[in-house]
Every structure is written in C-alpha cells, then in structure tokens.
Design an enzyme around this catalytic site. Structure first.
Site, PDB file in Angstrom:
ATOM      1  N   TYR A 184       9.214  64.596  29.552  1.00 10.10           N
ATOM      2  CA  TYR A 184       9.933  64.062  28.385  1.00 10.10           C
ATOM      3  C   TYR A 184      10.302  62.616  28.687  1.00 10.10           C
ATOM      4  O   TYR A 184      10.771  62.292  29.786  1.00 10.10           O
ATOM      5  CB  TYR A 184      11.208  64.880  28.125  1.00 10.10           C
ATOM      6  CG  TYR A 184      12.052  64.287  27.006  1.00 10.10           C
ATOM      7  CD1 TYR A 184      11.884  64.716  25.690  1.00 10.10           C
ATOM      8  CD2 TYR A 184      12.988  63.280  27.272  1.00 10.10           C
ATOM      9  CE1 TYR A 184      12.627  64.156  24.672  1.00 10.10           C
ATOM     10  CE2 TYR A 184      13.733  62.717  26.251  1.00 10.10           C
ATOM     11  CZ  TYR A 184      13.557  63.155  24.958  1.00 10.10           C
ATOM     12  OH  TYR A 184      14.285  62.605  23.950  1.00 10.10           O
TER      13      TYR A 184
ATOM     14  N   GLU B  26      10.822  58.627  20.909  1.00 14.61           N
ATOM     15  CA  GLU B  26      10.807  59.842  21.719  1.00 14.61           C
ATOM     16  C   GLU B  26       9.379  60.264  21.991  1.00 14.61           C
ATOM     17  O   GLU B  26       8.603  60.475  21.059  1.00 14.61           O
ATOM     18  CB  GLU B  26      11.554  60.955  20.969  1.00 14.61           C
ATOM     19  CG  GLU B  26      11.750  62.204  21.806  1.00 14.61           C
ATOM     20  CD  GLU B  26      12.495  63.302  21.055  1.00 14.61           C
ATOM     21  OE1 GLU B  26      12.062  63.665  19.937  1.00 14.61           O
ATOM     22  OE2 GLU B  26      13.516  63.787  21.574  1.00 14.61           O
TER      23      GLU B  26
END
Lengths: 389, 300
Positions: free
Chosen positions: A109, A197
């Site tokens: 991530y 993101e």
C-alpha cells in the site's frame, strides 16, 4: 473532485510511473482492440466507476482470450455495479479499462495524504497491500509507515529509502521505489491533489522484477480547479449526484439524505447543527443545504426548488443566522419561492442576526402561512411536530 | 483584556476598496476598532470612494502601510487565488495578527504558507472564518457585531454561523464574551483550537472557554487533551455533525468523516472523558456554559 482509475493511470504514466500496458474502452469491440494492442495472453477487464469495492462486486475480471475480453466488457458496460461504496442504487458502468494481466509477486500500500495533524503531505505505506488500509491501521498499526514531507524541501531520496526498507523492498527495487515515490509526489503537488492512493503497488514478475501501480485513486482540490484545466477536463459529471452538481451551479451546497424534513440553512456548521437538532427531536433530515453568504431571493428560490425535488420532503425548515446575509432578503426570497413554486408543504422559518426585525415583519405581513420559530430548538421541534402530524 | 486583538490593535484591511471589506471596515470602525489604513495594490495614494473611509490612507503594499501607520493587525479581504500570497506579505511586513476571511484557498497554498511561517511569530486566523471580535474594542471579520456583548467567556469555533448561534444563546442568558475567535472551516488552518485555548488560558479576563468543533480532523480532541493537562479554567465543548454521513464534505472543506475518530460522537465522547462540559444538543450550548459557570463559582 475524483477521477477514474484509467485517468489516474494515464496521469501517473505521464509522470514516468510504471503502470500495466492497457487502455480504456467504451464498447466490447474497443475492448478487444485494446487487448490485441496490449498483446499477451491474459488480461484484466476493470469496470470504471468512481466508487471503490469493485473487485468484490464483480467489476474486475481476469480473462484469457480476446473473445472473453469482448464478452466480459459487453456484460459490464451499461450495467449497474453495486459496491459497498455506491449505495444500493449502484453506479452505471460506461467504460472499462483493459490491461495486461500482471504476474504479481508481492503487494503493498502506498498513499499520499494531507495529514491534518501536522498540516503537511504525508506518505503512508504498508507491506499489507490490496486490502483496506483502515483495517490494517486498526488490526496491526505497526505495519503502517509514515513519512512527513517538508513542502519547502520536497520529498528526499533518503525518505523514500526509509519507506522502501520498512516495507521490505530491496536491491534494484529500492531505486525504483525512490523514483516512483518522487514522481507521485511531484504529480500530486503539480495537480493540486488532496490524495493519491496506490493500492496495490505491486512487485510484478518479468525479465526483471518491477514495481508497478495496479490501482490508483486520486482526489483533487475543488478550490484549485481554476488553475488545473487538464484536471477539470477529467471530471465525469455522470458519476456525481446531478442535484448536487446543479446546486453547486447556483452557489448552494446540497447533500441528499434519506429523511423527510428539507433543510435550508446558512453556514456549514449551523447546517450540520440543524440536522443534529432535528435528529435529537426524533426527526429525520432530508438533506444538508448551505445557502452560503449573500443569499439573494433568487438563491433562496433555487434552494427551495432543489429541496422540493426530493419527493420525500413533507416539510421545510429554514434556519438563517445572518451575518453577511440579511434576514429581509431571505424573507423576500421565501415569499418569492412560495409564489413561483406553489409550495404546498409547511415552511418552518427561524430568522436571526442582521435585519432580523425587517425579515420577521416581511414574513408576518405576507399573509402566507409560515410557521415561525424564535430559536433553533423551537424550529427543530416545530418541524418534527409538523411531519409527525 | 482579550486575546489576539484589543483596543490598542492598529488594523489595516487588505483589499479595502472591495465591497465586503468596505462594509466591514465601516462596521469595525463603528464598534471602536482602530482602523489605520488599507492596502489595494495599484491604488496606493488614492482616496477610498466611500466617504466614511475617505480619511484612511491607502497603500500599494503592506510593508508601506506598516511603515507609515505602525499597523500590527490585518484583515485580509483578498480573493482565494491570491490570498496565501497576501498572507505571506503580511508576515513579511511584520504584521502580528492576520485574519483571512476567504473561503476557497487551495490547500497546497496553505501548506506552503504554514511552512513559510516557521520561525516567524505572526498569528494567522482562518481561512474560511468569520474572523475575530473583542466586543467594544476591535473587530476584524464579517460577523454581526451587534450580537457580541462584553463578558468573561472566550469562544472559539470552526463554523461562523454556529458561533453566532452559541453567542446568541449565551446573550439570552446574560453571558458575554472576552474575544470570539473563528479558526475557520478549512482542513489546514493558521490557528488551531489548541493555540486559541492556550491564549485564553493566559488571558486573566477569560474565565471559561467554549470550543465549538465539527466533524473531521484531530484538532478538537488534541485541544481537549491539552486542556485537561494544562488548564484550570473550565471548557465547554460541542461538535456539530452527529447526523452527518461518512465520506461526504459537509459544506466546509475540512468537515468530512474519514475515520471513526472524525465523527462528532467520537469527539464529544473524548471531550467528556477528558473532563470537558459537553453540550450534546446544539440548542443547549448557552445553558451548558451557564451550568459550568455555576459549578465553578464563576459569575456572569
């Protein structure tokens, strides 16, 4: 303002960030063409809607023939995809992204957000990729790495190396990570993004292992769109609530909720507090609506019209505490709205602040059946009593 | 006494020839604010077209205004695209308190501004705020000044209209304020709750503090935590947005629930645990202040 995954990938690609070879398609034939151009034997077809949770909802399919690409694209385009973020009505898929299927070895991530505590852009990374970062933060906070960026100095190589090391990237992947992170930061700053993101960021097998962005989500600052033409052009209005878009065109801030008491308030804080007061009295607000400062009679009429377009609304609560606004203008606006829109639902009106006496006088002398209230509590109570009959 | 601005503040208005600045500069003067001049680039040396403000000198730059008038406070009535630059100009010129009203300053501009401020002692109030008022002494902002009575309650809020709401509830109970500070509805703001609580803590006339927050961001709880450890004065808290859905920006750029801690309920629970007096109902902020005053032996 949000954009689609394919737009985010194209944007990142223009900054030299590695993304899988792919393209967008608006129909099955185009999808097949993209797959042929990309080459290989396995592709991923991804429904393009703004909401997350597409994978679990069947909006992401792995396929292994051109024919299958066509079939899957045909099934996706034009259908409503319901994910945990779309609400029960779902979102219509108007295009798909077709890309070369990557052979994923590891997922991470990587997020760039504005940390409201330190008021700077902060990198958040984790070795746990492909899952909801909120869940990781809750279950194993030690797996979340944060690095704050000094806006005057920018993101430094050593900071990127710290992040890379912390999530376990070694060897040739480390300089790749440095380059990738710096490119994303530059993109975010250039384009006035509020959030970037990357989830997942993956190590993909090839002749040599390579870092690659497999999914990307961007959110841009509405207040900076005036200087971001290219970003503004990526806006997809069909993904936004048409009433909210229309309201913003009139300088109104409208958010639909699921109750029956329509709300027209000035100021975001008072508007939220008005919803709270209605709820405390056992009522259910139908919407949030901030008419903002300088509410002209026309603006008030537009506000009434937008609120009344919701068929659930059986009462309107108007709560105005005028600072920069003027109560007499609001009162005139309400009378105009009653006249122009032939309003049949009861209107509970609370006025306070600048020119309040004139405003109340105008309402009283109008001969219209306004239910007036002296304060917030009384206004909420009367509105709730009205809908409960 | 008061915080940040008082009767000795020498105030200029940036963008003074604009419509809103003209209106509010006049109102500021009416309540006793010492307005010493204005700045509008390109209009230096000219006269303000409004006869009530025609006596004020107008300058091209803040630096000139400070040199000529000794100004230490500025009301920044400059459109959002140019606002952060105007704030930097204030800081560069030695202004001590700059109040910025604009709603819509790009957040990256604010991030750069916050970096620019490091090592300098200027206070920035806002953006997206109604401003600051010390009743009878100094107003720099757009609030309806007639509702603010002199008293011993310090108010700080993110929302403008909710500040007015609380002020009116208190006034109806005979409670007035030392200073009302609007920190604004943006996610990156010049002065946070904690900084204002510190200032109220040091102000001898402020005997009780009201903190009015809303959904989104960690500021309310951080300030409450600091208050528990450092303040002897009682603090009353309220957080708007219990009925707000998650993930939606509720009018203010900063009012968005991104995690459980961002919710109004979570913030009010935390405030209560930290010993604040919490008004759970927005219509009972005034009553809660009165109750806190009685329990602490504070007279209105």
């Amino acid at each position: 303002m949000n954009i689609h995954e394919y737009q985010a990938k194209e944007l990142l690609k223009s900054y030299g960030v590695p993304v899988p070879a792919g393209g967008v398609a608006f129909n099955p034939i185009q999808a097949a063409q993209v797959a042929e151009e990309v080459g290989g034997s396995r592709w991923v077809v991804k429904a393009q809607i703004h909401a997350g949770g597409r994978g679990k909802a069947g909006g992401v399919k792995l396929v292994s023939s051109i024919d299958e690409v066509k079939k899957v694209a045909d099934a996706m385009i034009g259908t409503r995809l319901v994910t945990h973020q779309t609400g029960p009505e779902g979102s219509v898929v108007q295009r798909v992204w077709v890309e070369h299927a990557s052979q994923i070895k590891q997922e991470f991530y990587l997020g760039f957000v504005i940390d409201r505590g330190c008021q700077r852009i902060t990198v958040i990374a984790s070795s746990e990729g492909g899952v909801d970062i909120e869940d990781v933060a809750a279950a194993s906070p030690e797996k979340i790495i944060k690095e704050v960026i000094d806006p005057a100095i920018g993101l430094r190589d050593f900071q990127c190396r710290k992040v890379a090391t912390a999530i376990g990237l070694k060897g040739k992947l480390m300089p790749q990570m440095v380059k990738l992170m710096k490119s994303i930061y530059r993109c975010m700053r250039d384009k006035d993004a509020l959030q970037a993101e990357i989830n997942p960021l993956a190590v993909v097998a090839g002749e040599e292992d390579q870092l690659m962005v497999l999914d990307a989500k961007f959110n841009f600052d509405d207040n900076a769109l005036y200087r971001q033409r290219a970003v503004t052009e990526m806006r997809d209005l069909s993904e936004e609530d048409h009433k909210e878009v229309e309201a913003s065109g009139h300088g109104l801030n409208y958010i639909a909720l699921d109750g029956n008491i329509g709300c027209i308030v000035n100021g975001a804080g008072l508007a939220m507090a008005t919803l709270d007061a209605i709820t405390l009295h056992g009522g259910r607000p139908a919407n949030f609506l901030d008419v903002g400062g300088g509410a002209s009679p026309e603006k008030v009429t537009n506000a009434c019209r937008i609120v009344l377009e919701d068929p659930n609304v059986t009462c309107i609560l108007v709560n105005i505490f005028a600072g920069i606004n003027r109560c007499d203008w609001i009162a005139k606006g309400l009378i105009q709205a009653c006249d122009a829109l032939k309003i049949k639902v009861p209107l509970v009106v609370r006025l306070a602040g600048t020119n309040v006496e004139e405003g109340r006088k105008i309402l009283a002398e109008s001969g219209l059946a306004f239910i007036t209230a002296e304060n917030l509590d009384a206004a909420a109570a009367k509105a709730v009593a009205t809908v409960n009959g | 006494m008061s915080v940040f601005v008082n009767k000795n503040s020498k105030v200029i208005f940036q963008g003074i020839t604009g419509e809103h600045a003209t209106f509010h500069a006049k109102d500021a003067i009416r309540i006793g604010t010492n307005v010493v001049g204005g700045v509008t680039p390109g209009k230096g040396g000219t006269r303000h077209p409004d006869p009530d403000l025609a006596h004020l000198p107008i300058f091209d730059t803040v630096a000139e205004a400070v040199a000529a008038t000794g100004a230490d406070v500025s009301g920044v009535f400059v459109p959002p695209p140019f606002n952060a630059d105007a704030l930097m100009e204030c800081i560069d010129a030695g202004i001590k308190v700059a109040v910025t009203i604009a709603d819509g300053i790009p957040i990256h501009d604010m991030i750069r501004l916050q970096r620019f401020r490091v090592g300098k002692d200027a206070i920035i109030i806002g953006p997206n705020t109604p401003g600051i008022i010390t009743p009878g002494e100094c107003k720099v902002g757009i609030m309806p000044s007639q509702i603010y009575q002199k008293g011993n309650v310090g108010i700080v809020s993110r929302s403008g209209t909710l500040n007015y709401e609380a002020t009116e509830q208190m006034a109806a109970l005979g409670l007035g304020v030392t200073t009302s500070v609007g920190i604004g509805g943006d996610p990156v703001n010049g002065t946070d709750f904690l900084a204002v609580l510190k200032a109220f803590g040091e102000d001898p006339e402020t005997e009780i503090i009201v903190m009015i927050g809303e959904i989104g961001g960690p500021q309310e709880v951080a300030a409450a935590r600091w208050a528990k450890a450092n303040l002897t004065k009682p603090v009353v808290g309220f957080v708007a947005g219990v009925a707000a859905p998650a993930g939606r920006r509720m009018g203010h750029a900063g009012a968005i629930i991104s995690s459980e801690a961002d919710t109004a309920a979570a913030k009010m629970d935390a405030m209560e645990e930290l010993g604040l007096y919490v008004a759970r109902n927005p219509a009972q902020i005034g009553e809660t202040v009165l109750r806190a005053m009685r329990e602490n032996g504070i007279k209105a």
